[in-house]
Design a protein around this motif. Structure first.
Motif, PDB file in Angstrom:
ATOM      1  N   ASP A   1      64.060  82.663  26.832  1.00 16.20           N
ATOM      2  CA  ASP A   1      65.036  81.602  26.574  1.00 16.20           C
ATOM      3  C   ASP A   1      64.374  80.440  25.865  1.00 16.20           C
ATOM      4  OD1 ASP A   1      63.438  80.947  28.679  1.00 16.20           O
ATOM      5  OD2 ASP A   1      65.021  80.103  29.931  1.00 16.20           O
ATOM      6  N   ALA A   2      63.483  80.737  24.906  1.00 19.65           N
ATOM      7  CA  ALA A   2      62.715  79.696  24.223  1.00 19.65           C
ATOM      8  C   ALA A   2      63.607  78.631  23.601  1.00 19.65           C
ATOM      9  CB  ALA A   2      61.823  80.325  23.154  1.00 19.65           C
ATOM     10  N   SER A   3      64.743  79.038  23.049  1.00 15.70           N
ATOM     11  CA  SER A   3      65.628  78.060  22.402  1.00 15.70           C
ATOM     12  C   SER A   3      66.162  77.029  23.385  1.00 15.70           C
ATOM     13  CB  SER A   3      66.804  78.774  21.723  1.00 15.70           C
ATOM     14  OG  SER A   3      67.570  79.487  22.680  1.00 15.70           O
ATOM     15  N   ASP A   4      66.198  77.381  24.676  1.00 16.11           N
ATOM     16  CA  ASP A   4      66.656  76.434  25.694  1.00 16.11           C
ATOM     17  C   ASP A   4      65.540  75.518  26.175  1.00 16.11           C
ATOM     18  OD1 ASP A   4      69.185  77.560  25.642  1.00 16.11           O
ATOM     19  OD2 ASP A   4      68.761  78.951  27.279  1.00 16.11           O
ATOM     20  N   GLN A   5      64.314  75.783  25.751  1.00 19.65           N
ATOM     21  CA  GLN A   5      63.168  75.032  26.274  1.00 19.65           C
ATOM     22  C   GLN A   5      62.754  73.858  25.403  1.00 19.65           C
ATOM     23  OE1 GLN A   5      62.020  75.587  29.232  1.00 19.65           O
ATOM     24  NE2 GLN A   5      63.209  77.445  29.585  1.00 19.65           N
ATOM     25  N   VAL A   6      63.284  73.783  24.170  1.00 18.20           N
ATOM     26  CA  VAL A   6      62.824  72.730  23.269  1.00 18.20           C
ATOM     27  C   VAL A   6      63.223  71.354  23.798  1.00 18.20           C
ATOM     28  CG1 VAL A   6      62.844  74.248  21.254  1.00 18.20           C
ATOM     29  CG2 VAL A   6      64.882  72.890  21.790  1.00 18.20           C
ATOM     30  N   ALA A   7      62.348  70.397  23.548  1.00 21.54           N
ATOM     31  CA  ALA A   7      62.548  68.994  23.953  1.00 21.54           C
ATOM     32  C   ALA A   7      62.801  68.848  25.449  1.00 21.54           C
ATOM     33  CB  ALA A   7      63.674  68.348  23.152  1.00 21.54           C
ATOM     34  N   ARG A   8      62.202  69.741  26.230  1.00 24.89           N
ATOM     35  CA  ARG A   8      62.230  69.582  27.686  1.00 24.89           C
ATOM     36  C   ARG A   8      60.818  69.184  28.135  1.00 24.89           C
ATOM     37  NH1 ARG A   8      66.956  71.152  29.877  1.00 24.89           N
ATOM     38  NH2 ARG A   8      68.183  72.796  28.834  1.00 24.89           N
ATOM     39  N   ARG A   9      60.724  68.038  28.743  1.00 26.51           N
ATOM     40  CA  ARG A   9      59.419  67.543  29.189  1.00 26.51           C
ATOM     41  C   ARG A   9      58.829  68.460  30.251  1.00 26.51           C
ATOM     42  NH1 ARG A   9      58.579  64.211  33.809  1.00 26.51           N
ATOM     43  NH2 ARG A   9      56.442  63.386  33.871  1.00 26.51           N
ATOM     44  N   ILE A  10      57.592  68.887  30.034  1.00 27.06           N
ATOM     45  CA  ILE A  10      56.832  69.623  31.031  1.00 27.06           C
ATOM     46  C   ILE A  10      55.842  68.640  31.637  1.00 27.06           C
ATOM     47  CG2 ILE A  10      55.218  71.516  31.423  1.00 27.06           C
ATOM     48  CD1 ILE A  10      56.492  72.998  29.079  1.00 27.06           C
ATOM     49  N   ASP A  11      56.015  68.350  32.891  1.00 26.00           N
ATOM     50  CA  ASP A  11      55.201  67.359  33.580  1.00 26.00           C
ATOM     51  C   ASP A  11      53.733  67.794  33.585  1.00 26.00           C
ATOM     52  OD1 ASP A  11      53.997  65.558  35.296  1.00 26.00           O
ATOM     53  OD2 ASP A  11      55.584  65.625  36.804  1.00 26.00           O
ATOM     54  N   GLY A  12      52.902  67.012  32.944  1.00 22.39           N
ATOM     55  CA  GLY A  12      51.494  67.358  32.848  1.00 22.39           C
ATOM     56  C   GLY A  12      50.662  66.949  34.043  1.00 22.39           C
ATOM     57  N   GLN A  13      51.314  66.435  35.093  1.00 29.90           N
ATOM     58  CA  GLN A  13      50.574  65.971  36.265  1.00 29.90           C
ATOM     59  C   GLN A  13      50.785  66.838  37.497  1.00 29.90           C
ATOM     60  OE1 GLN A  13      48.416  63.468  35.805  1.00 29.90           O
ATOM     61  NE2 GLN A  13      49.125  63.455  33.668  1.00 29.90           N
TER      62      GLN A  13
ATOM     63  N   ARG B   1      76.656  89.525  28.254  1.00 32.32           N
ATOM     64  CA  ARG B   1      77.119  88.156  28.010  1.00 32.32           C
ATOM     65  C   ARG B   1      76.005  87.146  28.276  1.00 32.32           C
ATOM     66  NH1 ARG B   1      81.506  88.281  30.764  1.00 32.32           N
ATOM     67  NH2 ARG B   1      80.658  87.441  32.704  1.00 32.32           N
ATOM     68  N   SER B   2      75.264  87.361  29.367  1.00 30.95           N
ATOM     69  CA  SER B   2      74.199  86.410  29.687  1.00 30.95           C
ATOM     70  C   SER B   2      73.115  86.418  28.612  1.00 30.95           C
ATOM     71  CB  SER B   2      73.598  86.722  31.058  1.00 30.95           C
ATOM     72  OG  SER B   2      72.875  87.947  31.041  1.00 30.95           O
ATOM     73  N   LEU B   3      72.796  87.593  28.074  1.00 30.60           N
ATOM     74  CA  LEU B   3      71.789  87.666  27.017  1.00 30.60           C
ATOM     75  C   LEU B   3      72.300  87.068  25.716  1.00 30.60           C
ATOM     76  CD1 LEU B   3      70.255  91.203  27.626  1.00 30.60           C
ATOM     77  CD2 LEU B   3      69.301  88.988  28.263  1.00 30.60           C
ATOM     78  N   ASN B   4      73.571  87.305  25.411  1.00 30.75           N
ATOM     79  CA  ASN B   4      74.140  86.743  24.189  1.00 30.75           C
ATOM     80  C   ASN B   4      74.116  85.225  24.215  1.00 30.75           C
ATOM     81  OD1 ASN B   4      74.663  89.260  23.135  1.00 30.75           O
ATOM     82  ND2 ASN B   4      76.789  89.325  23.827  1.00 30.75           N
ATOM     83  N   GLU B   5      74.331  84.636  25.405  1.00 34.23           N
ATOM     84  CA  GLU B   5      74.287  83.179  25.524  1.00 34.23           C
ATOM     85  C   GLU B   5      72.887  82.647  25.258  1.00 34.23           C
ATOM     86  OE1 GLU B   5      75.796  82.315  29.388  1.00 34.23           O
ATOM     87  OE2 GLU B   5      77.904  82.532  28.806  1.00 34.23           O
ATOM     88  N   GLY B   6      71.886  83.482  25.457  1.00 33.03           N
ATOM     89  CA  GLY B   6      70.515  83.102  25.147  1.00 33.03           C
ATOM     90  C   GLY B   6      70.081  83.553  23.763  1.00 33.03           C
ATOM     91  N   ALA B   7      71.043  83.934  22.922  1.00 31.79           N
ATOM     92  CA  ALA B   7      70.793  84.333  21.527  1.00 31.79           C
ATOM     93  C   ALA B   7      69.890  85.553  21.416  1.00 31.79           C
ATOM     94  CB  ALA B   7      70.222  83.166  20.733  1.00 31.79           C
ATOM     95  N   THR B   8      70.066  86.517  22.328  1.00 33.36           N
ATOM     96  CA  THR B   8      69.324  87.765  22.207  1.00 33.36           C
ATOM     97  C   THR B   8      70.206  88.909  22.676  1.00 33.36           C
ATOM     98  OG1 THR B   8      67.217  88.862  22.683  1.00 33.36           O
ATOM     99  CG2 THR B   8      68.272  87.687  24.517  1.00 33.36           C
ATOM    100  N   THR B   9      69.684  90.116  22.606  1.00 30.83           N
ATOM    101  CA  THR B   9      70.393  91.310  23.056  1.00 30.83           C
ATOM    102  C   THR B   9      69.475  92.110  23.960  1.00 30.83           C
ATOM    103  OG1 THR B   9      69.622  92.686  21.226  1.00 30.83           O
ATOM    104  CG2 THR B   9      71.664  91.407  20.869  1.00 30.83           C
ATOM    105  N   PHE B  10      70.063  93.073  24.691  1.00 30.50           N
ATOM    106  CA  PHE B  10      69.239  93.904  25.562  1.00 30.50           C
ATOM    107  C   PHE B  10      68.223  94.696  24.735  1.00 30.50           C
ATOM    108  CE2 PHE B  10      68.352  97.971  27.637  1.00 30.50           C
ATOM    109  CZ  PHE B  10      67.804  97.503  28.824  1.00 30.50           C
ATOM    110  N   ALA B  11      68.676  95.278  23.642  1.00 26.59           N
ATOM    111  CA  ALA B  11      67.771  96.090  22.818  1.00 26.59           C
ATOM    112  C   ALA B  11      66.619  95.253  22.281  1.00 26.59           C
ATOM    113  CB  ALA B  11      68.539  96.738  21.673  1.00 26.59           C
ATOM    114  N   ALA B  12      66.923  94.039  21.823  1.00 24.42           N
ATOM    115  CA  ALA B  12      65.875  93.174  21.273  1.00 24.42           C
ATOM    116  C   ALA B  12      64.893  92.747  22.365  1.00 24.42           C
ATOM    117  CB  ALA B  12      66.499  91.949  20.623  1.00 24.42           C
ATOM    118  N   ALA B  13      65.423  92.415  23.540  1.00 25.94           N
ATOM    119  CA  ALA B  13      64.545  91.993  24.636  1.00 25.94           C
ATOM    120  C   ALA B  13      63.637  93.129  25.072  1.00 25.94           C
ATOM    121  CB  ALA B  13      65.384  91.488  25.807  1.00 25.94           C
TER     122      ALA B  13
END
Length: 329
Positions: A152-164, A260-272
């Motif tokens: 779900d990389a596309s959902d991870q952009v601009a999300r702060r990862i706490d470095g502490q 449906r859940s994979l399509n919402e993440g912009a992928t498919t079962f075959a691709a994953a």
């Protein structure tokens, strides 16, 4: 960075761009040109244009680029025009240790503290507001590589990862050990270091996503189901003939819900499924410990009952046949 593809093939070297090369009045303009040449097509402004100074150092670590930027405060904009002119696109994993800053993408604004880590995608517009200085570690990551670690990389952009805290702290500490000078003679094989980076990124991003989902239950539930589907697919990727229906049954959901859940993440079962299989195959072909195994056996171990199908899939997904991948190690 456009230059990194050639660097990865040729003898490793540090590429350096510095505003010291030009007179002070020309330094901001020179920097904008240097960034576009050596990093990525972007627009840059600075509140200290009259005294501006910056350097960019870059070196390859296997498939990724390790970049270190130092210099004056600046605002960086990845625009639609820049995206249209770019020949290559990447994800960038950014870490700044000296002062707060802000990253903006996909309608999210991540307010970053020193040591925090964030991912941005150069295929989409973003803004980086480096308010006090530009001193930043930037890891240039191929999109396919990131998406093999983060379904779900596309959902991870601009999300702060706490470095502490937690895995974010481990990821931040590991990333900070990388430098253009250090990767010329890495302490471990580049493939091992990049795999370690990918694993830490997956762990840290998963923690950040869980925190975000707590504030958005509906969206979080859908994302959680997508991760369950992807985790189950990854876990069972070595089963020849694995189907979406089989994975759905194992999770107790309908096949339609799975798709449906994979399509919402912009992928498919075959691709994953293919991505997971190719990820493992690439690691095995790049590891001398597996040289005793024939190509057909490696294909079987990652889920291909037909050796010729495995060879074709490697060529299609990884750009080389399994034998060529093994030889280029």
């Amino acid at each position: 960075m456009n230059g990194n593809a050639s660097l990865a093939i040729a003898s490793p070297a540090i590429h350096t761009w510095s505003t010291e090369a030009v007179p002070l009045p020309q330094r901001l303009d020179y920097w904008i040109g240097a960034v576009c040449e050596g990093f990525l097509e972007m627009d840059v402004t600075s509140s200290c244009a009259g005294s501006f100074g910056a350097t960019l150092e870059s070196a390859p670590l296997g498939a990724i680029g390790v970049n270190r930027v130092r210099g004056s405060a600046q605002d960086v904009y990845r625009t639609r025009r820049a995206i249209a002119h770019s020949r290559s696109n990447y994800y960038y994993l950014l870490c700044k240790t000296d002062s707060p800053w802000v990253a903006v993408q996909e309608g999210r604004s991540a307010r970053m503290l020193p040591g925090d880590v964030v991912l941005v995608d150069s295929r989409r517009c973003y803004e980086l507001h480096l308010l006090q200085s530009a001193d930043t570690l930037s890891l240039e990551l191929p999109t396919g590589w990131v998406e093999s670690w983060l379904p779900d990389a596309s959902d991870q952009v601009a999300r702060r990862i706490d470095g502490q805290t937690g895995w974010g702290r481990v990821l931040s500490g590991f990333a900070q050990q990388l430098s253009p000078q250090g990767v010329l003679r890495p302490p471990l094989p580049a493939a091992l270091l990049t795999d370690h980076l990918g694993g830490l990124l997956a762990l840290a991003a998963g923690t950040a996503a869980e925190t975000s989902e707590a504030a958005a239950p509906g969206e979080g539930a859908r994302a959680a189901q997508r991760r369950r589907v992807l985790d189950a697919t990854r876990e069972r990727h070595a089963e020849p003939g694995l189907t979406a229906a089989s994975v759905a049954r194992g999770l107790g959901i309908s096949e339609r819900s799975l798709h449906r859940s994979l399509n919402e993440g912009a992928t498919t079962f075959a691709a994953a499924l293919s991505g997971f299989r190719m990820q493992v195959a690439r690691r095995m072909l790049g590891d001398a410990r597996f040289d005793r195994l024939g190509i057909a056996e490696i294909g079987f171990r990652v889920g291909f009952s037909d050796a010729s199908h495995f060879v074709r899939q490697c060529r299609r997904s990884l750009g080389l046949t399994p034998g060529a991948l093994r030889r280029q190690r």
